[in-house]
Design a protein around this motif. Structure first.
Motif, mmCIF file in Angstrom:
data_model
loop_
_atom_site.group_PDB
_atom_site.id
_atom_site.type_symbol
_atom_site.label_atom_id
_atom_site.label_comp_id
_atom_site.label_asym_id
_atom_site.label_seq_id
_atom_site.Cartn_x
_atom_site.Cartn_y
_atom_site.Cartn_z
ATOM 1 N N UNK A 153 0.794 -1.239 0.000
ATOM 2 C CA UNK A 153 0.000 0.000 0.000
ATOM 3 C C UNK A 153 0.824 1.286 0.000
ATOM 4 N N UNK A 154 2.075 1.194 0.452
ATOM 5 C CA UNK A 154 2.924 2.388 0.386
ATOM 6 C C UNK A 154 3.977 2.258 -0.702
ATOM 7 N N UNK A 155 3.786 1.283 -1.592
ATOM 8 C CA UNK A 155 4.748 1.049 -2.660
ATOM 9 C C UNK A 155 4.382 1.778 -3.930
ATOM 10 N N UNK A 156 3.929 3.020 -3.816
ATOM 11 C CA UNK A 156 3.577 3.765 -5.028
ATOM 12 C C UNK A 156 4.485 4.980 -5.173
ATOM 13 N N UNK A 157 4.382 5.623 -6.335
ATOM 14 C CA UNK A 157 5.300 6.729 -6.633
ATOM 15 C C UNK A 157 5.117 7.916 -5.685
ATOM 16 N N UNK A 158 3.892 8.152 -5.212
ATOM 17 C CA UNK A 158 3.662 9.302 -4.329
ATOM 18 C C UNK A 158 4.383 9.116 -2.989
ATOM 19 N N UNK A 159 4.215 7.941 -2.366
ATOM 20 C CA UNK A 159 4.918 7.679 -1.110
ATOM 21 C C UNK A 159 6.435 7.752 -1.321
ATOM 22 N N UNK A 194 -0.182 5.570 -12.882
ATOM 23 C CA UNK A 194 0.698 5.445 -11.709
ATOM 24 C C UNK A 194 1.463 6.739 -11.403
ATOM 25 N N UNK A 195 1.297 7.776 -12.236
ATOM 26 C CA UNK A 195 1.940 9.071 -11.981
ATOM 27 C C UNK A 195 1.029 10.048 -11.240
ATOM 28 N N UNK A 196 -0.260 9.727 -11.144
ATOM 29 C CA UNK A 196 -1.234 10.697 -10.623
ATOM 30 C C UNK A 196 -0.956 11.097 -9.169
ATOM 31 N N UNK A 197 -0.639 10.122 -8.317
ATOM 32 C CA UNK A 197 -0.354 10.430 -6.910
ATOM 33 C C UNK A 197 0.825 11.377 -6.781
ATOM 34 N N UNK A 198 1.828 11.120 -7.601
ATOM 35 C CA UNK A 198 3.040 11.940 -7.626
ATOM 36 C C UNK A 198 2.694 13.358 -8.118
ATOM 37 N N UNK A 199 1.815 13.442 -9.115
ATOM 38 C CA UNK A 199 1.384 14.738 -9.658
ATOM 39 C C UNK A 199 0.720 15.579 -8.567
ATOM 40 N N UNK A 200 -0.080 14.917 -7.728
ATOM 41 C CA UNK A 200 -0.821 15.655 -6.691
ATOM 42 C C UNK A 200 0.102 16.149 -5.585
ATOM 43 N N UNK A 201 1.199 15.431 -5.369
ATOM 44 C CA UNK A 201 2.117 15.773 -4.281
ATOM 45 C C UNK A 201 3.135 16.851 -4.680
ATOM 46 N N UNK A 202 3.563 16.813 -5.929
ATOM 47 C CA UNK A 202 4.654 17.696 -6.381
ATOM 48 C C UNK A 202 4.203 19.146 -6.501
ATOM 49 N N UNK A 203 5.195 20.047 -6.389
ATOM 50 C CA UNK A 203 4.911 21.471 -6.571
ATOM 51 C C UNK A 203 4.425 21.768 -7.975
ATOM 52 N N UNK A 204 5.069 21.153 -8.978
ATOM 53 C CA UNK A 204 4.680 21.343 -10.382
ATOM 54 C C UNK A 204 4.599 19.982 -11.053
ATOM 55 N N UNK A 205 3.474 19.715 -11.715
ATOM 56 C CA UNK A 205 3.322 18.436 -12.428
ATOM 57 C C UNK A 205 3.137 18.723 -13.913
ATOM 58 N N UNK A 206 3.866 17.956 -14.725
ATOM 59 C CA UNK A 206 3.925 18.212 -16.166
ATOM 60 C C UNK A 206 3.557 16.937 -16.922
ATOM 61 N N UNK A 207 2.528 17.019 -17.751
ATOM 62 C CA UNK A 207 2.110 15.870 -18.566
ATOM 63 C C UNK A 207 2.604 16.046 -19.996
ATOM 64 N N UNK A 208 3.108 14.958 -20.590
ATOM 65 C CA UNK A 208 3.482 15.005 -22.011
ATOM 66 C C UNK A 208 2.194 14.971 -22.846
ATOM 67 N N UNK A 209 2.282 15.372 -24.120
ATOM 68 C CA UNK A 209 1.056 15.481 -24.927
ATOM 69 C C UNK A 209 0.365 14.136 -25.151
ATOM 70 N N UNK A 210 1.135 13.035 -25.038
ATOM 71 C CA UNK A 210 0.554 11.699 -25.240
ATOM 72 C C UNK A 210 0.056 11.075 -23.933
#
Length: 276
Positions: free
Chosen positions: A199-205, A229-245
């Motif tokens: 449960x804590x083995x994700x990118x955000x943790x 699997x990037x969404x948790x990390x996106x919510x935690x980071x100061x700036x989150x950047x998605x590629x066009x694809x």
């Protein structure tokens, strides 16, 4: 260390091209940027695979590997490990059998970070497709008994949505908070894949752990990604950047959506524009 900007990128479909290469342009930008910034990766891939991709890139922050189950320094020092034990792993496999599907199991053979990739006797077309990409991988091990390891990093099912959706629901109902389940469409084929983690083995943790290690705040980091699997990390980071694809659900939570795709060196182009 304390005022250098920090950039952490996903690899597949984000920094790597679709043919899984790093372009000369991306490599050049990355290595130039590493002189005044801290750069690293957060990937579903293993230490060995990531190391192979990045051998010509300068890394000076811990790498988030195998979806966040493992954090390793560039000199291969283990910083954090989140595994599923054998009893729980075997119980998960039993539930899968009710849906007539066997998993791939990725685990550690020892504490020197030697990994094993176990594959079952019974393979569906989606699993056969995935396995093709691993045929020369030294980690591959046939697992006819379908048993898990002592240190399981992730258990992964590839299949169609109509099998994996009810399997996901059943696993969540059975094991509740003991596991994390992530169901995503597979970009290379028309199938889906279900990843089961600690449960804590994700990118955000893992990102929070890396920030603690660097003695920095998550608000200081810019992250790049394309998938669920990037969404948790996106919510935690100061700036989150998605590629066009990136998937639409990833773009929905991104601060910045790039005009370029992974095949157009999107991450490197963004890094090159950042003056600080």
């Amino acid at each position: 260390m304390h005022n250098r900007p920090i950039y952490i990128t996903d690899l597949d479909h984000t920094f790597l091209r679709t043919d899984q290469s790093v372009s000369d342009f991306s490599r050049e930008v990355w290595n130039t940027k590493s002189k005044d910034a801290i750069l690293s990766v957060a990937t579903a891939r293993s230490f060995q695979k990531t190391h192979d991709f990045l051998e010509k890139l300068h890394l000076d922050a811990p790498m988030i590997l195998l979806d966040g189950t493992m954090i390793v320094s560039p000199d291969k020092k283990l910083i954090d490990l989140k595994t599923i034990n054998k009893a729980l792993g075997d119980a998960i496999v039993e539930v899968g059998l009710q849906f007539d599907i066997d998993p791939f199991i990725i685990g550690l053979k020892d504490m020197d970070l030697n990994e094993a990739f176990l594959y079952p006797r019974k393979l569906n077309k989606h699993q056969k497709f995935v396995l093709k990409g691993y045929k020369n991988d030294p980690r591959l091990q046939f697992n006819p008994e379908n048993k898990t390891m002592e240190l399981n990093l992730k258990i992964v099912y590839f299949g169609d949505k109509k099998t994996l959706k009810p399997l996901t629901s059943k696993l969540k109902a059975t094991f509740k908070d003991a596991i994390e389940c992530k169901l995503s469409p597979e970009k290379y084929s028309d199938g889906y894949f279900l990843t089961i983690l600690h449960p804590e083995g994700d990118k955000a943790h893992a990102l929070q752990k890396v920030m603690n290690y660097l003695e920095r705040d998550p608000a200081d980091v810019t992250v790049f990604g394309d998938s669920v699997n990037d969404i948790g990390m996106f919510k935690l980071a100061g700036t989150s950047v998605a590629v066009s694809n990136a998937l639409d659900e990833v773009k929905a939570v991104a601060d910045v959506i790039l005009p370029h795709s992974n095949d157009e060196d999107a991450v490197a182009k963004y890094l090159k524009e950042q003056k600080r």
